[in-house]
Design a protein around this motif. Structure first.
Motif, short mmCIF file in Angstrom:
data_model
loop_
_atom_site.label_atom_id
_atom_site.label_comp_id
_atom_site.label_asym_id
_atom_site.label_seq_id
_atom_site.Cartn_x
_atom_site.Cartn_y
_atom_site.Cartn_z
N ALA A 186 0.78 -1.21 -0.12
CA ALA A 186 0.16 -0.12 0.16
C ALA A 186 0.79 1.46 -0.23
O ALA A 186 0.38 2.40 -0.46
N THR A 187 1.84 1.09 0.89
CA THR A 187 2.89 2.40 0.90
C THR A 187 3.50 2.80 -0.48
O THR A 187 3.58 3.78 -0.86
N VAL A 188 4.01 1.56 -1.33
CA VAL A 188 4.42 1.92 -2.51
C VAL A 188 3.50 2.44 -3.36
O VAL A 188 4.06 3.30 -4.36
N VAL A 189 2.34 1.93 -3.46
CA VAL A 189 1.51 2.45 -4.47
C VAL A 189 1.02 3.99 -4.23
O VAL A 189 0.89 4.75 -4.95
N ALA A 190 1.01 4.43 -3.03
CA ALA A 190 0.87 5.58 -2.65
C ALA A 190 2.10 6.50 -2.75
O ALA A 190 1.71 7.74 -2.97
N ILE A 191 3.25 6.02 -2.67
CA ILE A 191 4.38 6.83 -3.17
C ILE A 191 4.21 7.29 -4.53
O ILE A 191 4.26 8.59 -5.01
#
Length: 174
Positions: A54-59
């Motif tokens: 999720a963090t990678v997608v948000a980044i």
């Protein structure tokens, strides 16, 4: 411009920047939490791995928002440098964000869906402070101002990319 006027102009620019950063960050937060909960509940992926995804997608979403909205008036000449620094500081933010969740989940055993979301959100909040400082300081650098006061701090009354020459030459406003 008086010292008070300079201070007021700087404060106004900072507040606009914080608001834009917050707007992009809010969208990133929604993306991050939505992907986290979707992956967490639709798959058997462990909580911290779901959070990393999720963090990678948000980044990725945030880069687009920061480059083309929040910091669109900043230096665009060194895109490779910009993206490298963005990724480096984003990874540090990812470690901060997911370190909070990891500690809560595996260090304290707080592993209910509510606790996962609370600590995911808490990690995002802590990492956001770091990201704001690092992105504005190192990644999306301000363009040099035409008017540098004796103290060395840049002062601008208009956006960095606006060309004052046509308006001053009587060519009308944009």
């Amino acid at each position: 411009m008086s010292e008070r006027g300079v201070l007021r102009a700087r404060l106004d620019r900072l507040l606009r920047e914080v608001a834009k950063f917050g707007l992009v960050g809010g969208v990133g937060l929604l993306v991050n939490m939505a992907v986290f909960n979707l992956v967490r509940h639709a798959t058997e992926i462990p909580v911290v791995r779901a959070s990393l995804i999720a963090t990678v997608v948000a980044i990725a979403c945030n880069y687009v928002g920061f480059r083309y909205f929040t910091y669109r008036d900043r230096d665009k000449t060194g895109r490779t440098r910009e993206m490298t620094l963005f990724l480096v500081f984003s990874v540090v933010g990812l470690v901060i964000e997911n370190g909070v969740l990891y500690t809560a989940t595996y260090g304290f055993g707080w592993d209910t869906p509510l606790q996962n979301n609370v600590f995911k959100f808490s990690g995002i909040a802590v990492a956001t402070l770091f990201r704001f400082w690092s992105y504005r300081t190192w990644v999306f650098r301000a363009l040099p101002s035409a008017a540098e006061p004796a103290g060395g701090a840049a002062v601008q009354d208009r956006p960095a990319l606006e060309d004052p020459a046509p308006a001053a030459a009587g060519h009308g406003s944009r």
